[in-house]
Design an enzyme around this catalytic site. Structure first.
Site, short mmCIF file in Angstrom:
data_model
loop_
_atom_site.label_atom_id
_atom_site.label_comp_id
_atom_site.label_asym_id
_atom_site.label_seq_id
_atom_site.Cartn_x
_atom_site.Cartn_y
_atom_site.Cartn_z
N ASN A 7 3.72 -7.93 2.36
CA ASN A 7 2.49 -7.50 1.67
C ASN A 7 2.82 -7.32 0.19
O ASN A 7 3.46 -6.34 -0.21
CB ASN A 7 2.01 -6.17 2.29
CG ASN A 7 0.83 -5.57 1.55
OD1 ASN A 7 0.22 -6.22 0.70
ND2 ASN A 7 0.50 -4.33 1.88
N LYS A 9 0.86 -6.78 -2.23
CA LYS A 9 -0.06 -5.84 -2.90
C LYS A 9 -0.58 -6.45 -4.21
O LYS A 9 -0.81 -7.65 -4.28
CB LYS A 9 0.62 -4.48 -3.09
CG LYS A 9 1.15 -3.94 -1.75
CD LYS A 9 1.48 -2.49 -1.77
CE LYS A 9 1.98 -2.07 -0.39
NZ LYS A 9 2.27 -0.66 -0.27
N HIS A 94 -5.61 -1.36 5.54
CA HIS A 94 -4.38 -0.78 4.96
C HIS A 94 -4.70 0.61 4.40
O HIS A 94 -5.80 0.84 3.89
CB HIS A 94 -3.86 -1.70 3.85
CG HIS A 94 -2.49 -1.29 3.38
ND1 HIS A 94 -2.30 -0.25 2.50
CD2 HIS A 94 -1.25 -1.75 3.68
CE1 HIS A 94 -1.00 -0.09 2.29
NE2 HIS A 94 -0.35 -0.99 3.00
N GLU A 96 -3.96 2.03 1.78
CA GLU A 96 -4.38 2.06 0.37
C GLU A 96 -5.85 1.71 0.23
O GLU A 96 -6.52 2.17 -0.71
CB GLU A 96 -3.48 1.12 -0.46
CG GLU A 96 -2.08 1.73 -0.64
CD GLU A 96 -0.97 0.74 -0.87
OE1 GLU A 96 -1.24 -0.43 -1.16
OE2 GLU A 96 0.21 1.15 -0.72
N GLU A 165 1.55 2.27 10.26
CA GLU A 165 2.13 2.59 8.96
C GLU A 165 1.83 4.04 8.62
O GLU A 165 0.75 4.34 8.06
CB GLU A 165 1.51 1.70 7.88
CG GLU A 165 1.81 0.23 8.04
CD GLU A 165 1.77 -0.48 6.69
OE1 GLU A 165 2.80 -1.03 6.30
OE2 GLU A 165 0.73 -0.45 6.02
N GLY A 171 6.40 3.34 0.75
CA GLY A 171 7.00 3.50 -0.58
C GLY A 171 7.81 4.78 -0.69
O GLY A 171 7.94 5.37 -1.76
N SER A 209 8.55 1.65 4.19
CA SER A 209 9.93 1.70 3.69
C SER A 209 10.91 0.89 4.53
O SER A 209 12.08 1.27 4.66
CB SER A 209 10.40 3.15 3.56
OG SER A 209 9.59 3.83 2.63
P1 PGA Z 1 6.52 -0.30 1.71
O1 PGA Z 1 4.97 -0.62 1.96
O2 PGA Z 1 7.31 -1.29 2.53
O3 PGA Z 1 6.70 -0.47 0.24
O4 PGA Z 1 6.75 1.11 2.17
C1 PGA Z 1 4.48 -0.99 3.21
C2 PGA Z 1 3.00 -1.23 3.14
O5 PGA Z 1 2.31 -0.50 2.39
O6 PGA Z 1 2.46 -2.12 3.82
#
Ligand code: PGA
Length: 255
Positions: A7, A9, A94, A96, A165, A171, A209
């Site tokens: 992903n 982003k 997601h 976000e 997730e 992150g 992560s």
């Molecule tokens: P990350 O993000 O691997 O940077 O923790 C995962 C995601 O938001 O899909």
């Protein structure tokens, strides 16, 4: 089968995206038993990435899809338009996007749109730190899965891909523990079976992560069918190592 999803982003220009994808493709060994790889670049980079992956086993995914079909919806991208540029998958829900106001109903509508257009949705669920601290993890996952998938019939041969997730692990300094992941994944599987949806194939991915240092251990967990990778998918060596971990686990288990 194990799934490895990148992903990207809203992090890269089209040029940077192409350089990254070329690097990942260069690192693929086509003699290996490869996991199912799905790259989800920004909308603007989808056509470039489609050209790069066309003759490879890599799949193209979007990061979002509109909750309605084609029409007067300024700033939205419909499922049919994603199919038009070569997408086979799309992330939906997601955290976000949920934090930006996407509701459970929106997620449900998006899943229906994606399936109707022939896209495989990758449906993201997960609790925040506050919800976990309040012992609400199972309730949140149950609510998100139920509102997303009640009365949804998957076309035959379309797998149901769920990405667990936990928001607090995205992150972050480290992923959720194996016990936390296994508990959530088995709840998700149980919920999907209980919904009675017509689903041939359920795969539950973990995200939050994941990187080259922990991917093998996570992918080895029996409850984990794959990983959704954010930050580490932007680094060629990290992401290539995660793909290799998927290959290693698949080869070891002959799945
Ligand atoms: P990350 O993000 O691997 O940077 O923790 C995962 C995601 O938001 O899909």
């Amino acid at each position: 089968m194990k799934y490895i999803v990148g992903n990207y982003k809203m992090q890269l220009t089209t040029r940077e995206t192409s350089a990254l994808v070329k690097g990942v493709l260069h690192g693929l060994s086509l003699d290996d038993v490869l996991p199912e790889i799905i790259l989800c670049p920004t909308f603007t980079a989808l056509p470039d990435v489609q050209k790069l992956i066309k003759k490879t086993p890599v799949n193209l995914g979007a990061q979002n899809v509109a909750s309605t079909g084609l029409g007067a919806h300024t700033g939205e991208v419909a499922a049919a338009q994603l199919v038009d540029v070569g997408c086979t998958h799309t992330l939906i829900g997601h955290s976000e996007r949920r934090a930006a106001g996407e509701s459970g109903d929106d997620v449900h509508e998006k899943i229906l749109e994606a399936l109707a257009a022939g896209l495989t949705p990758i449906i993201c669920v997960g609790e925040t730190a506050t919800e976990r601290a309040a012992d609400q993890t199972n309730a949140v996952i149950t609510r998100q899965i139920t509102s997303a998938l009640t009365d949804v019939a998957f076309p035959r041969k379309t797998p149901c891909l769920i990405a667990y997730e936990p928001v607090w692990a995205i992150g972050a300094a480290s992923p959720a523990t194996a016990a936390q992941i296994s508990e959530a994944h088995s709840l998700i599987r149980h919920l999907l079976v209980g919904l009675g949806s017509v689903i041939d194939d359920i795969a539950v991915l973990y995200g939050g992560s994941v990187d080259a240092s922990n991917a093998l251990a996570i992918l080895r967990e029996q409850e984990v069918d794959g990983v959704l990778v954010g930050g580490a998918s932007l680094k060629i060596h990290e992401f290539s190592a995660i793909i290799k971990a998927g290959t290693a686990v698949m080869t070891a288990t002959h799945v």
